[in-house]
Design a protein around this motif. Structure first.
Motif, short mmCIF file in Angstrom:
data_model
loop_
_atom_site.label_atom_id
_atom_site.label_comp_id
_atom_site.label_asym_id
_atom_site.label_seq_id
_atom_site.Cartn_x
_atom_site.Cartn_y
_atom_site.Cartn_z
N THR A 203 0.95 -1.28 0.05
CA THR A 203 0.09 -0.12 0.07
C THR A 203 0.96 1.20 -0.11
OG1 THR A 203 -1.62 -1.23 1.18
CG2 THR A 203 -1.84 1.12 1.08
N ALA A 204 0.85 1.94 -1.28
CA ALA A 204 1.68 3.17 -1.21
C ALA A 204 1.19 4.31 -0.64
CB ALA A 204 2.26 3.38 -2.71
N VAL A 205 -0.14 4.44 -0.70
CA VAL A 205 -0.91 5.59 -0.44
C VAL A 205 -2.11 4.88 0.32
CG1 VAL A 205 -2.36 7.59 -0.77
CG2 VAL A 205 -0.24 7.11 -2.14
N ALA A 206 -2.29 5.37 1.46
CA ALA A 206 -3.17 4.63 2.35
C ALA A 206 -4.29 5.40 3.03
CB ALA A 206 -2.41 3.93 3.70
N GLY A 207 -4.92 6.14 2.12
CA GLY A 207 -5.95 7.09 2.60
C GLY A 207 -5.57 8.42 2.85
N VAL A 208 -5.52 9.19 1.57
CA VAL A 208 -4.96 10.64 1.97
C VAL A 208 -6.13 11.58 1.85
CG1 VAL A 208 -3.53 12.33 0.70
CG2 VAL A 208 -2.67 10.14 1.29
N ASP A 209 -6.34 12.50 2.53
CA ASP A 209 -7.21 13.55 2.48
C ASP A 209 -6.38 14.86 1.95
OD1 ASP A 209 -9.91 12.23 2.88
OD2 ASP A 209 -8.77 11.73 4.60
N LEU A 210 -6.87 15.55 0.93
CA LEU A 210 -5.99 16.70 0.99
C LEU A 210 -6.89 17.88 0.48
CD1 LEU A 210 -2.81 15.92 -1.08
CD2 LEU A 210 -2.72 16.44 1.44
N GLN A 211 -6.71 19.03 0.95
CA GLN A 211 -7.47 20.16 0.35
C GLN A 211 -6.59 21.58 0.17
OE1 GLN A 211 -9.51 19.53 3.40
NE2 GLN A 211 -10.61 18.00 2.01
N VAL A 212 -6.33 21.68 -1.25
CA VAL A 212 -5.40 22.57 -1.73
C VAL A 212 -6.09 23.88 -2.36
CG1 VAL A 212 -3.21 23.41 -3.18
CG2 VAL A 212 -3.56 21.01 -2.07
N ARG A 213 -6.12 25.00 -1.54
CA ARG A 213 -6.51 26.12 -2.01
C ARG A 213 -6.01 26.55 -3.45
NH1 ARG A 213 -6.76 30.05 1.63
NH2 ARG A 213 -7.22 31.47 0.26
N THR A 214 -6.81 27.10 -4.08
CA THR A 214 -6.43 27.77 -5.40
C THR A 214 -5.57 28.88 -5.26
OG1 THR A 214 -8.43 27.20 -6.55
CG2 THR A 214 -7.23 29.08 -7.66
N GLY A 215 -4.52 29.08 -5.95
CA GLY A 215 -3.31 30.30 -5.81
C GLY A 215 -2.71 30.13 -4.85
N THR A 216 -2.37 28.90 -4.07
CA THR A 216 -1.40 28.83 -3.11
C THR A 216 -0.36 27.62 -3.48
OG1 THR A 216 -2.70 26.79 -2.10
CG2 THR A 216 -3.19 29.18 -1.22
N VAL A 217 0.89 27.71 -2.64
CA VAL A 217 1.79 26.61 -2.66
C VAL A 217 1.29 25.49 -1.64
CG1 VAL A 217 4.26 25.93 -2.71
CG2 VAL A 217 3.38 28.16 -3.49
N TYR A 218 1.13 24.31 -1.99
CA TYR A 218 0.84 23.25 -1.00
C TYR A 218 2.14 22.30 -1.07
CZ TYR A 218 -1.89 20.29 1.90
OH TYR A 218 -2.38 19.56 3.02
N GLY A 219 2.71 22.20 0.24
CA GLY A 219 3.85 21.02 0.15
C GLY A 219 3.26 20.11 0.89
N VAL A 220 4.00 18.89 0.12
CA VAL A 220 3.81 17.66 0.84
C VAL A 220 4.96 17.24 1.03
CG1 VAL A 220 2.98 15.40 0.23
CG2 VAL A 220 1.87 17.25 -0.74
N LEU A 221 5.16 16.81 2.36
CA LEU A 221 6.51 16.61 2.98
C LEU A 221 6.57 15.16 3.32
CD1 LEU A 221 8.90 18.11 4.03
CD2 LEU A 221 7.96 18.76 5.92
N GLY A 222 7.71 14.64 3.28
CA GLY A 222 7.87 13.31 3.53
C GLY A 222 9.03 12.79 3.29
N PRO A 223 9.55 11.36 3.73
CA PRO A 223 10.72 10.78 3.39
C PRO A 223 10.64 9.96 2.09
CG PRO A 223 9.62 9.60 5.31
CD PRO A 223 8.70 10.93 4.95
N ASN A 224 11.68 9.67 1.40
CA ASN A 224 11.57 8.67 0.48
C ASN A 224 10.60 7.46 0.75
OD1 ASN A 224 13.20 9.60 -1.50
ND2 ASN A 224 15.13 8.66 -0.55
N GLY A 225 9.80 7.21 -0.23
CA GLY A 225 8.88 5.87 0.12
C GLY A 225 7.93 6.24 0.74
N ALA A 226 7.37 7.60 0.98
CA ALA A 226 6.10 7.89 2.10
C ALA A 226 4.97 7.82 1.12
CB ALA A 226 6.39 9.17 2.54
N GLY A 227 5.20 8.01 -0.12
CA GLY A 227 3.79 7.91 -0.77
C GLY A 227 3.68 9.55 -1.54
N LYS A 228 4.76 10.21 -1.52
CA LYS A 228 4.41 11.52 -2.20
C LYS A 228 4.17 11.34 -3.63
CE LYS A 228 8.48 13.08 -0.88
NZ LYS A 228 9.17 12.04 -0.40
#
Lengths: 278, 358
Positions: B19-44
């Protein structure tokens, strides 16, 4: 060659100014997308001309080797043998070259550029069709090289230019269909090397267990049975008959049937694999 | 139409039994920079590839710019761009040929595509390298070309998958400048990174992801605040006296003293700067020679460590202290790596030790 390139600074103002002018055009028609991918392949040949080695050097080598090694023993003289061998050796060489399609595709995918192509709003098969169109051009180069060499060595096709052209066209159609088998491999395999190994494993027996080099009459019965159903045999038969202006019989139909079969099976399989992921 | 550029619900991706991604909820607002931070293999990367329609989710839903990534993939594709982790440009082609090729694939005529390519190459500082093969480009140039290729048609949403991994500090800063310019121009950016520094520099909001799950989400300040108090760090003149200093500091502060990997440094959590100052004064009064000290809010490193129990970065650390362009901002009061005493070498004291894990 020097690898140092001068680079100038990136200014935020400059970057913002190019953003404003980004007007989205209409997505390209499938034809334009295919042409663009074909152009990409041509550019690659321009930058790395060594890529043409496999469509020039190998065909020349094979033709010379087989003509002069086997000619005397099999047909009395190399020149005699050439009349029999030439149509078949062209078939064999070009069919062998098709495996580079899968390798090139695999290399492309491993480099990440395919992610960009796949995220573009274009007709999805365009990448592959464009590639196969250019490959067809490469096959044509190989055929031209071999025919020229053959003519110099004394190959005299009785069917004249039209017979030769018909044989070439049939071969290109078949190879286009066969290539889809390698594109499946190219997408699914882990490395270009494994693509090559797998396609070699298929292509070697396929091309040799045929009537390209000799009449199968002297082969053991079970080998004859294999040779008889081998599409390469049908292709070599058609090629010989067309080039020498002899009746083609059912061989052309067999070749077309095989081609259609390969296309119908492997093209959808390729597209499924391509649309999915690795 | 909402003002959300990206909205995912319980997004899952499995590869066979993994399971590479185990249930991700994201809300990214228009016009912003959204950072997804995690180590190698986190599912980014898997997450970004699903959002860019390159992978089909196993479960859950994702809407990008109002379109479902599965059922309306072509609509998504026509409005987003992806700059993948591997530079997605052709090595054998020149920089200009790469951009013209993509311009053609986006529907420009050859003339328009060439014009656009030259415009972008100039803006990205690649004008002189335009006719050179990309294989002769440096990592930074290649990355800039890659981003230029992503904005031939200015996308509404740009995915940047680890845009600065493997780049030298100067190239990294150039990429950051480009990202800031894009956002100022109205593009929404979703950026994955394993560098806390990068998320800190660019992202308005950050999701910390580990083992395929979002384990924390918020603004930089919220995330840093979530681990509680800041810490005061003290560097001793004589490392051999650390046990003694540890004892004293524990007595004075009444809380647990943290021993940093650096044998001369120890730290203790304190609620505010006043208390930190008093602590240092008290410690100095016990006769332990102090070479320097610093106080600051938690860094994202600490947030990450506190949440996951392991550091975010692997060996390819961009904040290598041996690096002269170490991106520690001397004017950033929240950076505890900045010592009040300039005699202290700016080592990343902010990298908290394992014992720090609650």
């Amino acid at each position: 060659m020097s690898t140092t390139i001068s680079e100038s600074a990136v200014s935020e103002v400059a970057v913002r100014s190019v953003l404003a002018s980004g007007q989205r055009p209409q997505a390209p028609a499938p034809g334009q997308a295919v042409r663009t991918f074909a152009w990409r392949a041509v550019l690659k040949i321009k930058h790395v001309p060594m890529q043409l080695f496999d469509v020039t050097a190998f065909p020349i080598m094979f033709t010379l080797l087989f003509t002069y090694l086997f000619g005397g023993a099999l047909a009395g003289s190399p020149r005699e043998y050439l009349q029999f061998l030439m149509p078949g050796i062209i078939v064999m060489n070009v069919v062998m070259i098709t495996m580079y399609t899968g390798m090139a595709l695999n290399t492309d995918i491993s480099k990440g550029i395919f992610d960009r192509f796949r995220s573009l709003p274009i007709w999805r098969p365009a990448v592959l069709v464009g590639m196969l169109v250019t490959d067809t051009a490469r096959y044509t180069v190989a055929i031209a090289v071999m025919l020229t060499l053959g003519t110099v060595l004394g190959f005299r096709p009785g069917g004249g230019p039209f017979g030769v052209l018909a044989a070439v066209a049939l071969l290109l159609v078949f190879c286009f269909c066969l290539s889809w088998a390698w594109t499946v491999l190219g997408i699914k395999a882990q490395t270009p090397e494994s693509v090559m190994q797998m396609s070699m494993t298929v292509l070697f027996p396929l091309t040799f267990a045929s009537n390209v080099f000799v009449d199968p009459a002297t082969m053991p019965g079970w080998v004859q049975a294999i040779v008889k159903v081998n599409p390469i045999t049908h292709l070599a038969d058609s090629s010989r008959a067309l080039m020498h202006g002899e009746p083609v019989g059912s061989s052309v139909l067999w070749v077309l049937a095989w081609g259609a079969f390969l296309l119908v099976v492997f093209a959808p399989m390729t597209m499924r694999a391509y649309n999915r992921e690795r | 139409m909402t003002d959300l550029a990206i909205e995912t619900h319980a997004l899952v991706k499995r590869f066979g039994s993994t399971t590479a991604v185990a249930g991700v909820d994201l809300q990214v607002r228009t016009g912003t920079v959204y950072g997804v931070l995690g180590p190698n293999g986190a599912g980014k990367t898997t997450t970004i590839r699903m959002l860019a329609t390159l992978l089909t989710p196993t479960a859950g839903t994702a809407r990008v710019l109002g379109h479902d990534v599965v059922t309306e993939a072509p609509a998504v594709r026509s409005r987003v761009s992806l700059t993948g982790k591997l530079a997605s440009v052709d090595d054998e082609l020149t920089g200009r040929e790469n951009l013209v090729l993509l311009g053609r694939l986006l529907g420009f005529s050859h003339r328009q595509a060439t014009h656009r390519a030259d415009e972008l190459l100039d803006a990205f500082g690649l004008g002189e390298a335009a006719t050179r093969d990309v294989r002769d480009y440096s990592g930074g140039m290649r990355r800039r070309l890659d981003i230029a290729a992503s904005i031939i048609v200015t996308p509404d949403l740009l995915f940047l998958d680890e845009p600065t991994t493997g780049l030298d500090p100067r190239s990294r800063n150039q990429v950051w400048d480009i990202v800031r310019a894009l956002v100022a121009g109205g593009t929404t950016v979703l950026l994955t990174t394993q560098y806390l520094e990068e998320a800190d520099q660019l992202a308005d909001r950050i999701a910390i992801i580990d083992h395929g799950r979002v384990i924390a989400e918020g603004t930089r300040a919220e995330l840093k605040g979530s681990v509680g108090n800041g810490a005061v760090r003290v560097r001793l003149a004589d490392p051999t006296r650390r046990p003694e200093a540890e004892r004293q500091l524990a007595l004075i502060s009444g809380s647990e003293v943290l021993l940093e990997p650096d044998p001369a440094v120890l730290a203790v959590r304190v609620p505010d700067a006043d208390r930190a100052g008093a602590l240092v004064v008290d410690l100095a009064a016990t006769g332990v020679a102090i070479e320097g000290f610093g106080f600051g809010q938690a860094t994202l490193d600490e947030v990450f460590l506190a949440l996951t129990g392991h550091p975010a970065e692997d060996t390819t650390d961009p904040t290598d202290p041996s690096d002269p362009n170490d991106p520690i901002d001397p004017n950033d009061p929240s950076d505890p790596a900045v010592p009040n005493d300039s005699s202290i070498p700016t080592e990343p004291v902010g990298t908290a030790p394992q014992e720090d894990v609650a």
